[in-house]
Structures are given as C-alpha cells and as structure tokens.
Design a protein around this motif. Structure first.
Motif, PDB file in Angstrom:
ATOM      1  N   ASN A   1      63.481   3.267  77.240  1.00 17.98           N
ATOM      2  CA  ASN A   1      63.055   3.095  75.856  1.00 17.98           C
ATOM      3  C   ASN A   1      61.638   2.565  75.784  1.00 17.98           C
ATOM      4  O   ASN A   1      61.311   1.570  76.415  1.00 17.98           O
ATOM      5  CB  ASN A   1      64.002   2.112  75.151  1.00 17.98           C
ATOM      6  CG  ASN A   1      63.546   1.803  73.742  1.00 17.98           C
ATOM      7  OD1 ASN A   1      63.191   2.698  72.993  1.00 17.98           O
ATOM      8  ND2 ASN A   1      63.541   0.523  73.395  1.00 17.98           N
ATOM      9  N   GLY A   2      60.810   3.291  75.017  1.00 19.04           N
ATOM     10  CA  GLY A   2      59.618   2.585  74.739  1.00 19.04           C
ATOM     11  C   GLY A   2      58.322   3.300  74.539  1.00 19.04           C
ATOM     12  O   GLY A   2      58.152   4.425  74.927  1.00 19.04           O
ATOM     13  N   PRO A   3      57.512   2.483  73.892  1.00 18.87           N
ATOM     14  CA  PRO A   3      57.910   1.242  73.188  1.00 18.87           C
ATOM     15  C   PRO A   3      58.369   1.545  71.766  1.00 18.87           C
ATOM     16  O   PRO A   3      57.556   1.795  70.881  1.00 18.87           O
ATOM     17  CB  PRO A   3      56.639   0.402  73.191  1.00 18.87           C
ATOM     18  CG  PRO A   3      55.520   1.419  73.237  1.00 18.87           C
ATOM     19  CD  PRO A   3      56.054   2.648  73.940  1.00 18.87           C
TER      20      PRO A   3
ATOM     21  N   LEU B   1      69.421  -0.146  80.662  1.00 17.06           N
ATOM     22  CA  LEU B   1      68.359   0.056  79.682  1.00 17.06           C
ATOM     23  C   LEU B   1      67.058  -0.414  80.306  1.00 17.06           C
ATOM     24  O   LEU B   1      66.956  -1.574  80.732  1.00 17.06           O
ATOM     25  CB  LEU B   1      68.647  -0.728  78.401  1.00 17.06           C
ATOM     26  CG  LEU B   1      67.505  -0.813  77.387  1.00 17.06           C
ATOM     27  CD1 LEU B   1      67.132   0.568  76.855  1.00 17.06           C
ATOM     28  CD2 LEU B   1      67.873  -1.760  76.234  1.00 17.06           C
ATOM     29  N   VAL B   2      66.081   0.479  80.374  1.00 10.82           N
ATOM     30  CA  VAL B   2      64.768   0.147  80.921  1.00 10.82           C
ATOM     31  C   VAL B   2      63.762   0.213  79.781  1.00 10.82           C
ATOM     32  O   VAL B   2      63.660   1.236  79.089  1.00 10.82           O
ATOM     33  CB  VAL B   2      64.345   1.129  82.036  1.00 10.82           C
ATOM     34  CG1 VAL B   2      62.984   0.730  82.612  1.00 10.82           C
ATOM     35  CG2 VAL B   2      65.394   1.178  83.134  1.00 10.82           C
ATOM     36  N   GLU B   3      63.036  -0.868  79.566  1.00 14.59           N
ATOM     37  CA  GLU B   3      61.999  -0.903  78.539  1.00 14.59           C
ATOM     38  C   GLU B   3      60.639  -0.682  79.208  1.00 14.59           C
ATOM     39  O   GLU B   3      60.311  -1.345  80.193  1.00 14.59           O
ATOM     40  CB  GLU B   3      61.996  -2.262  77.825  1.00 14.59           C
ATOM     41  CG  GLU B   3      63.322  -2.645  77.190  1.00 14.59           C
ATOM     42  CD  GLU B   3      63.496  -2.070  75.793  1.00 14.59           C
ATOM     43  OE1 GLU B   3      62.611  -1.296  75.358  1.00 14.59           O
ATOM     44  OE2 GLU B   3      64.504  -2.385  75.147  1.00 14.59           O
ATOM     45  N   VAL B   4      59.871   0.270  78.683  1.00 17.33           N
ATOM     46  CA  VAL B   4      58.540   0.553  79.212  1.00 17.33           C
ATOM     47  C   VAL B   4      57.522   0.407  78.091  1.00 17.33           C
ATOM     48  O   VAL B   4      57.867   0.407  76.904  1.00 17.33           O
ATOM     49  CB  VAL B   4      58.453   1.967  79.828  1.00 17.33           C
ATOM     50  CG1 VAL B   4      59.367   2.086  81.041  1.00 17.33           C
ATOM     51  CG2 VAL B   4      58.788   3.036  78.789  1.00 17.33           C
TER      52      VAL B   4
ATOM     53  N   ASN C   1      61.463   5.747  69.455  1.00 13.23           N
ATOM     54  CA  ASN C   1      61.637   5.730  67.999  1.00 13.23           C
ATOM     55  C   ASN C   1      62.554   6.847  67.511  1.00 13.23           C
ATOM     56  O   ASN C   1      62.232   7.565  66.557  1.00 13.23           O
ATOM     57  CB  ASN C   1      60.279   5.811  67.298  1.00 13.23           C
ATOM     58  CG  ASN C   1      59.471   4.539  67.468  1.00 13.23           C
ATOM     59  OD1 ASN C   1      60.018   3.441  67.582  1.00 13.23           O
ATOM     60  ND2 ASN C   1      58.150   4.682  67.507  1.00 13.23           N
ATOM     61  N   GLY C   2      63.700   6.975  68.158  1.00 14.97           N
ATOM     62  CA  GLY C   2      64.660   8.002  67.738  1.00 14.97           C
ATOM     63  C   GLY C   2      66.071   7.457  67.751  1.00 14.97           C
ATOM     64  O   GLY C   2      66.982   8.123  68.250  1.00 14.97           O
ATOM     65  N   ARG C   3      66.282   6.272  67.197  1.00 11.20           N
ATOM     66  CA  ARG C   3      67.550   5.566  67.339  1.00 11.20           C
ATOM     67  C   ARG C   3      68.751   6.407  66.925  1.00 11.20           C
ATOM     68  O   ARG C   3      69.730   6.503  67.671  1.00 11.20           O
ATOM     69  CB  ARG C   3      67.513   4.277  66.508  1.00 11.20           C
ATOM     70  CG  ARG C   3      68.778   3.439  66.613  1.00 11.20           C
ATOM     71  CD  ARG C   3      68.707   2.233  65.707  1.00 11.20           C
ATOM     72  NE  ARG C   3      68.582   2.637  64.310  1.00 11.20           N
ATOM     73  CZ  ARG C   3      68.455   1.780  63.289  1.00 11.20           C
ATOM     74  NH1 ARG C   3      68.404   0.475  63.538  1.00 11.20           N
ATOM     75  NH2 ARG C   3      68.359   2.220  62.052  1.00 11.20           N
ATOM     76  N   ASP C   4      68.696   7.017  65.751  1.00  7.60           N
ATOM     77  CA  ASP C   4      69.869   7.746  65.260  1.00  7.60           C
ATOM     78  C   ASP C   4      70.149   8.987  66.101  1.00  7.60           C
ATOM     79  O   ASP C   4      71.307   9.298  66.419  1.00  7.60           O
ATOM     80  CB  ASP C   4      69.671   8.130  63.794  1.00  7.60           C
ATOM     81  CG  ASP C   4      69.639   6.902  62.880  1.00  7.60           C
ATOM     82  OD1 ASP C   4      70.137   5.842  63.307  1.00  7.60           O
ATOM     83  OD2 ASP C   4      69.106   7.012  61.761  1.00  7.60           O
ATOM     84  N   ARG C   5      69.091   9.725  66.454  1.00  4.27           N
ATOM     85  CA  ARG C   5      69.281  10.917  67.285  1.00  4.27           C
ATOM     86  C   ARG C   5      69.730  10.533  68.685  1.00  4.27           C
ATOM     87  O   ARG C   5      70.554  11.222  69.303  1.00  4.27           O
ATOM     88  CB  ARG C   5      67.986  11.733  67.327  1.00  4.27           C
ATOM     89  CG  ARG C   5      67.713  12.497  66.041  1.00  4.27           C
ATOM     90  CD  ARG C   5      66.353  13.129  66.028  1.00  4.27           C
ATOM     91  NE  ARG C   5      65.303  12.118  65.902  1.00  4.27           N
ATOM     92  CZ  ARG C   5      64.010  12.384  65.913  1.00  4.27           C
ATOM     93  NH1 ARG C   5      63.590  13.623  66.086  1.00  4.27           N
ATOM     94  NH2 ARG C   5      63.129  11.418  65.771  1.00  4.27           N
ATOM     95  N   LEU C   6      69.211   9.415  69.199  1.00  4.14           N
ATOM     96  CA  LEU C   6      69.664   8.925  70.493  1.00  4.14           C
ATOM     97  C   LEU C   6      71.143   8.564  70.450  1.00  4.14           C
ATOM     98  O   LEU C   6      71.893   8.854  71.391  1.00  4.14           O
ATOM     99  CB  LEU C   6      68.833   7.700  70.905  1.00  4.14           C
ATOM    100  CG  LEU C   6      69.294   6.974  72.165  1.00  4.14           C
ATOM    101  CD1 LEU C   6      69.185   7.860  73.394  1.00  4.14           C
ATOM    102  CD2 LEU C   6      68.497   5.680  72.360  1.00  4.14           C
ATOM    103  N   ALA C   7      71.585   7.939  69.372  1.00  4.46           N
ATOM    104  CA  ALA C   7      73.004   7.582  69.252  1.00  4.46           C
ATOM    105  C   ALA C   7      73.882   8.826  69.314  1.00  4.46           C
ATOM    106  O   ALA C   7      74.926   8.833  69.976  1.00  4.46           O
ATOM    107  CB  ALA C   7      73.235   6.818  67.945  1.00  4.46           C
TER     108      ALA C   7
ATOM    109  N   THR D   1      66.566  -0.907  70.885  1.00  9.51           N
ATOM    110  CA  THR D   1      67.065  -1.858  71.887  1.00  9.51           C
ATOM    111  C   THR D   1      68.370  -2.504  71.433  1.00  9.51           C
ATOM    112  O   THR D   1      69.346  -2.578  72.193  1.00  9.51           O
ATOM    113  CB  THR D   1      66.014  -2.930  72.175  1.00  9.51           C
ATOM    114  OG1 THR D   1      64.848  -2.316  72.714  1.00  9.51           O
ATOM    115  CG2 THR D   1      66.544  -3.963  73.171  1.00  9.51           C
ATOM    116  N   GLY D   2      68.414  -2.963  70.193  1.00 12.72           N
ATOM    117  CA  GLY D   2      69.630  -3.587  69.683  1.00 12.72           C
ATOM    118  C   GLY D   2      70.795  -2.619  69.643  1.00 12.72           C
ATOM    119  O   GLY D   2      71.929  -2.994  69.971  1.00 12.72           O
ATOM    120  N   MET D   3      70.522  -1.385  69.232  1.00 14.21           N
ATOM    121  CA  MET D   3      71.589  -0.385  69.190  1.00 14.21           C
ATOM    122  C   MET D   3      72.168  -0.151  70.584  1.00 14.21           C
ATOM    123  O   MET D   3      73.395  -0.090  70.755  1.00 14.21           O
ATOM    124  CB  MET D   3      71.052   0.929  68.605  1.00 14.21           C
ATOM    125  CG  MET D   3      72.094   2.018  68.421  1.00 14.21           C
ATOM    126  SD  MET D   3      72.323   3.090  69.879  1.00 14.21           S
ATOM    127  CE  MET D   3      70.800   4.039  69.845  1.00 14.21           C
TER     128      MET D   3
END
Length: 300
Positions: free
Chosen positions: A36-38, A56-59, A11-17, A44-46
């Motif tokens: 990523n996750g959850p 990309l690994v989703e956990v 849950n850190g999309r902007d900081r991750l970008a 995920t879309g970004m």
C-alpha cells in the motif's frame, strides 16, 4: 503448490476490498500480501480490520515496480501471482493458473472489462524483436514460479511505466516461456467513461527507449520500435490538429517531450546495459536496495 498473491494498491480502498473478497472466495489458501502506498483513503485501517491479509507493506514511492518488488521481498510461496487492486479474480482463476504451470513457468490470462456497450477481453500478445520471440503478459494478472522471479531479480524500478513489458523481454532472453490461459481470467468494472486516462508522453517514450536499448543495445530492433511508435502517435496528433481537436502548441509541446524522453531513455538504457551485462538486465531490481518499506505488518 504454495501460492502467494501480491496486490499493489494506491488510493483504491473500495476496489481493493472487492479484489480481496474475490481472492478469499476463490483462492482461500493463498498467502495474500498487500503493498500500500502511499494511500490517503483509509486503506491501512481497512486492511488491518480484515483477517484474510497475511502481510501489509507500506511504501512511500508511487511506482508499480517498487510496490511489486516490495511484495516480492516478503512472499514465501513457490508460486507468486501479481494482481492489480482494481481487478477481481473469477471462479476459474485458480484452476487456470494451476493448469498453466505444467506448460510454462509463467502464466497469464485475460481481463474482462465491462463497458456500457457490453464486455471486452484481451488476447495473447506475441512479437518478434530482433532474434527474440517475446510473449507479453498481463502485468495485473500473472503468476510466476519463484525461481523465475529470482532469475529476473524482480522488476526494474527505473521504469515508471512498462515494467511488465520490460520483464517480458528479459524472460525471452532467459528462455522462459509464458503460457496464456483463458481460464485464468479477472474482471474489471468500468465507469461510463471507460476509465481510461492519458499518461505523460515524455515518461512513456523514455520508458520505451530505455527498455529497448537496455535489452537490445543500439540496433535496429530497438530503434525501429521506438521510431514507429513515435511516428504513429505524431500522425494521430496531427490529424487531431487538422480537425481542430488539438491546439498546435500542444502538439509541438508533446513532440518536444517525446524527443526529450527518447534521448534520456537511450542514454539511461545504455548505462543500465553496461551496469548489468548479464541476461537478467536489471540493475534496479529487488537486490538493489532494502529500504522500500516504511512499515510492515505481518500477521502470518
């Protein structure tokens, strides 16, 4: 050097970008794995819209060590860096990493934190525990030779917190050195409140007791650190009660959680010590399971 960078995120999309933008600018040839996750914020879309992420690994588990190990399962580089999603590498980061590897097979560096009053940074931390000289590393900014991670079997997934501290004790047991390179620096921008959150004291002390007992057994080296930390925190909380900043019931409740956490951590640490008697001391590492990922997107 073939470098892989594992970036766990939640849950850190902007900081991750911003983190990924800096990696693309300052380490463009690195293999980048995001775990990523959850997340529920569109991460995920970004990621899928970018062309600078290789895997990309989703956990489904919200713990740092599970995410780290899920990334370690898919890396291909002979050097593997772990980078926290809310940190951005500075221009000297890659040169600092490369410069530290001839000195030691594990390299770490400082985090520069921007506050209202200026900027703070970290320094190297080293401590003697029993007969070991333990050099701690920055769990959000560290690089390992792949052979070292294989010897450690990754991180201990029992631990909800302190996985990097545990790994530092195990590195010392295996006689691996850790190099501190100020050039291998990352930056974190803080909000006005400093971005500091208070964790669960029971979980914190369970993790502390577990990793000390697992690595050293029931001996003064393990007991002293736990007791000293508990007493210091109890005294600090007691002063808050006297000043009226903390209710006595909250103080007693926290104390009960600490005692319960320590008791459970000691028991589980002893069980882990019996389960893995080797210097690796990691019965819950990468090799323990293969079902961490719920989805995987590989664009390599």
């Amino acid at each position: 050097m073939d470098l892989s960078v594992v970036v766990p995120t939640l849950n850190g999309r902007d900081r991750l970008a911003a983190c990924l933008d800096a990696l693309d600018a300052h380490a463009p040839d690195a293999e980048v794995i995001v775990v990523n996750g959850p997340s529920t914020d569109g991460t995920t879309g970004m990621i899928r819209d970018r062309d600078d992420v290789d895997v990309l690994v989703e956990v489904s588990t919200r713990t740092a060590n599970v995410s780290r190990n899920a990334g370690l399962e898919v890396v291909t580089g002979d050097v593997v860096a772990l980078l926290r999603y809310d940190l951005v590498v500075e221009p000297s980061w890659l040169a600092g990493l490369e410069g530290g590897l001839p000195e030691a097979p594990v390299v770490t560096g400082p985090t520069h934190r921007t506050l209202d009053g200026g900027m703070t940074t970290e320094e190297s931390e080293r401590r003697r525990v029993g007969s070991r000289e333990v050099t701690y590393f920055n769990g959000g900014n560290v690089a390992f030779r792949r052979s070292v991670l294989d010897a450690l079997d990754g991180f201990d997934e029992y631990l909800e917190t302190g996985g990097d501290r545990d790994a530092a004790h195990r590195l010392a047991a295996l006689d691996y050195a850790v190099a501190w390179r100020p050039e291998m620096c990352v930056r974190q921008e803080y909000s006005a409140d400093g971005g500091v959150t208070t964790g669960d004291r029971g979980v914190e002390f369970r993790s502390l007791a577990y990793r000390l007992v697992k690595n050293y057994g029931v001996q003064p080296a393990a007991a002293t650190g736990t007791i000293r930390r508990a007493l210091r925190d109890a005294l600090d909380a007691g002063r808050d009660v006297v000043r009226g900043d903390l209710a006595p019931t909250e103080w007693f409740g926290t104390g009960r959680a600490v005692v319960t956490g320590v008791a459970r951590g000691v028991a589980d640490g002893l069980a882990a010590r019996v389960e893995d008697r080797t210097p690796t001391r990691n019965p819950h590492g990468v090799s323990d399971r293969s079902d961490r990922a719920v989805a995987r997107y590989d664009w390599r």
